[in-house]
Write an enzyme that holds these catalytic residues in place. Structure first.
Site, short mmCIF file in Angstrom:
data_model
loop_
_atom_site.label_atom_id
_atom_site.label_comp_id
_atom_site.label_asym_id
_atom_site.label_seq_id
_atom_site.Cartn_x
_atom_site.Cartn_y
_atom_site.Cartn_z
N ASP A 8 0.85 -1.19 0.00
CA ASP A 8 0.00 0.00 0.00
C ASP A 8 0.90 1.25 0.00
O ASP A 8 2.06 1.19 0.40
CB ASP A 8 -0.89 -0.04 1.25
CG ASP A 8 -1.78 1.16 1.39
OD1 ASP A 8 -2.36 1.58 0.36
OD2 ASP A 8 -1.89 1.70 2.50
N ASP A 10 -0.32 5.03 0.84
CA ASP A 10 -0.64 6.01 1.88
C ASP A 10 -0.78 5.33 3.24
O ASP A 10 -1.55 4.38 3.40
CB ASP A 10 -1.93 6.75 1.53
CG ASP A 10 -1.83 7.47 0.18
OD1 ASP A 10 -0.70 7.66 -0.29
OD2 ASP A 10 -2.88 7.80 -0.40
#
Length: 379
Positions: A8, A10
Site C-alpha cells: 500500500d 498512503d
C-alpha cells in the site's frame, strides 16, 4: 515461482495526510519513518517482486483531479528508485468505496495476473498496509498480511468479512519498518511432526517465533501445564496432541512426546544461522532454577535436582530427568539443569520456566548477523 510484496502507499510508504486522507500536493508529502532504509534492504537482500497497490478515491473526478495527484505520486516513485527500490507494477484503483468495484481493494480485480499459481507463490507472499482492507486483500489472494497498525480499524466499514476472520491472516502487526524487514529476512521457523507407535500417537506443531499461543492435550494435566509454560515463556506457539497408553503408566507418553518435541525443535531451527545458540536463571518463590542450553549439535544432560515427593500432580517426579534427557536426544543439544528450594511444585515449575527462557534466548536471531555461531563451520 515469484514471491510478491503487495505494498500500500498512503499510511505505509508515505504518511497519510490526517485531515482529508488525500495526498494531492507535494507540500503534503511526508515519507513513513525509516521506510527508505529498510525498503532498500528488502529490495537489495530479498527475492520479492515489489508491487504498489493503492486505492485513490475518485481520482480523475472533480474531488481529486489527476493533475494534483501525479506530482506527488511521481515524486514517491522517483525517491524510492533513487534508493534502489523499483516497483515492477503500480496498481491504482480510482473508484469510490460505495461503488463496490471489483478492482478496489480488498478485491483482486486489478491483480488477476498474480493469481497464476504456476508463476507466483502467493502462499509465501505478503500484503503490507495500514488498513484492514489490505489484510482482507491478503486473504483474498491466499497470502499473509503485514499490518501497520497506527490507527486500528481503518477501513473497517469496507470489509466484506468479520474482523475476527482476519486474525489468522495477519503474520505480524507493527508500526516499524525495521520489524517488517527483520520478519521478511528471518524466514519463519515452523515445523510439525506426527509420530505414531503401538504405545503413543503424537502430533506436535511449533512456531519458534510465535507469541505463546498453545493448544496442548497429553492426557496428563500437569504435563500439559508444564508444556504450556514452555510455549508461554518461550514465546513460541505450540500444538501438542497425544494419545498414550496411560492405562499402563505415564512413561511412554512423556518420553515419546519429548523425543518428538526435541526432533521437531531441531528441524524448526533449520540451518541455525544467526541464532544466539546459548541460553537462564530465575527465582520462583523459595526456589532458584538454572537452565543452560547449547544448540551445538551434540546431546548431553547434566541434572542436579532432587525431589522429595513421588508425584507432582499426575506426573511421577522420576520422569522429569527422563523428560529433559529425551528432549536433548531429539534436539541434539546440551542441557545443564540445577534447582534448589523447598516447595516441589515451585521447583519443577521454575525449571520449566527457566527452560523456556533459555530456549527463547538461544533461538533468538539477529537479521544483521546471519552467520553460524561456531568456529567449526557447522552445528
Amino acid at each position: 515461482m515469484k514471491k510478491v510484496l503487495f505494498i500500500d502507499r498512503d499510511g505505509t510508504l508515505a504518511i497519510e495526510p490526517p485531515v482529508d486522507y488525500q495526498l494531492d500536493s507535494l507540500e503534503k508529502l511526508e515519507f513513513y519513518p525509516k521506510v527508505f532504509q529498510y525498503m532498500s534492504k528488502i529490495a537489495d537482500e530479498l527475492d520479492f517482486e515489489l508491487v504498489m497497490v493503492t486505492n485513490q478515491d475518485g481520482l480523475g473526478t472533480d474531488s481529486f483531479p489527476e493533475d494534483t495527484f501525479w506530482p506527488a505520486q511521481n515524486k514517491v516513485i522517483e525517491a524510492f528508485k533513487n534508493e534502489g527500490v523499483v516497483f515492477s507494477n503500480i496498481v491504482i484503483d480510482k473508484t469510490f468505496p460505495n461503488e463496490n468495484a471489483p478492482t478496489r481493494k480488498p478485491r483482486t480485480g486489478l491483480l488477476t495476473e498474480y493469481l497464476n499459481s504456476e508463476v507466483y507463490d502467493l502462499a509465501n507472499s505478503f500484503v503490507i498496509g495500514d488498513r484492514l482492507t489490505d489484510i482482507e486483500l491478503a486473504k483474498n489472494l491466499g497470502s499473509k498480511g503485514i499490518y501497520i497498525n497506527n490507527v486500528d480499524g481503518l477501513a473497517y466499514e469496507e470489509l466484506s468479512v468479520k474482523r475476527a476472520e482476519l486474525n489468522d491472516v495477519i503474520a505480524i502487526e507493527t508500526t516499524e519498518w525495521k520489524v517488517i524487514y527483520e520478519f521478511l529476512k528471518l524466514e519463519s521457523r515452523t515445523a510439525e511432526i506426527t509420530r505414531n507407535t503401538n504405545e503413543t500417537k503424537i502430533y506436535i506443531k511449533v512456531n519458534l517465533d510465535g507469541s505463546g499461543k498453545n493448544e496442548i492435550s497429553t492426557g496428563l494435566h500437569f504435563f500439559d501445564h508444564m508444556l504450556d509454560q514452555i510455549g508461554r515463556h518461550g514465546s513460541m506457539d505450540l500444538t501438542v496432541k497425544v494419545e498414550g497408553d496411560l492405562k499402563v503408566d505415564e512413561h511412554h507418553t512423556i518420553e515419546d512426546t519429548m523425543i518428538a518435541f526435541g526432533e521437531l525443535f531441531n528441524k524448526a531451527l533449520g540451518n541455525k544461522l544467526g541464532i544466539e545458540r546459548y541460553g537462564f536463571c530465575l527465582p520462583m518463590d523459595d526456589c532458584l532454577a538454572q537452565v543452560a542450553v547449547d544448540f551445538g549439535g551434540r546431546n548431553w544432560l547434566e541434572w542436579d535436582v532432587e525431589f522429595k515427593r513421588e508425584k507432582i500432580g499426575d506426573m511421577p517426579t522420576e520422569m522429569f530427568f527422563h523428560l529433559f534427557k529425551s528432549f536433548t536426544d531429539g534436539a541434539k543439544c546440551n542441557l545443564n539443569i540445577k534447582a534448589e528450594g523447598i516447595n516441589e511444585h515451585h521447583k519443577i515449575e521454575g525449571i520449566f520456566k527457566a527452560f523456556a527462557k533459555a530456549m527463547k534466548m538461544a533461538v533468538k536471531r539477529d537479521a544483521n548477523k546471519m552467520f553460524l555461531p561456531s568456529t567449526k563451520g557447522m552445528l
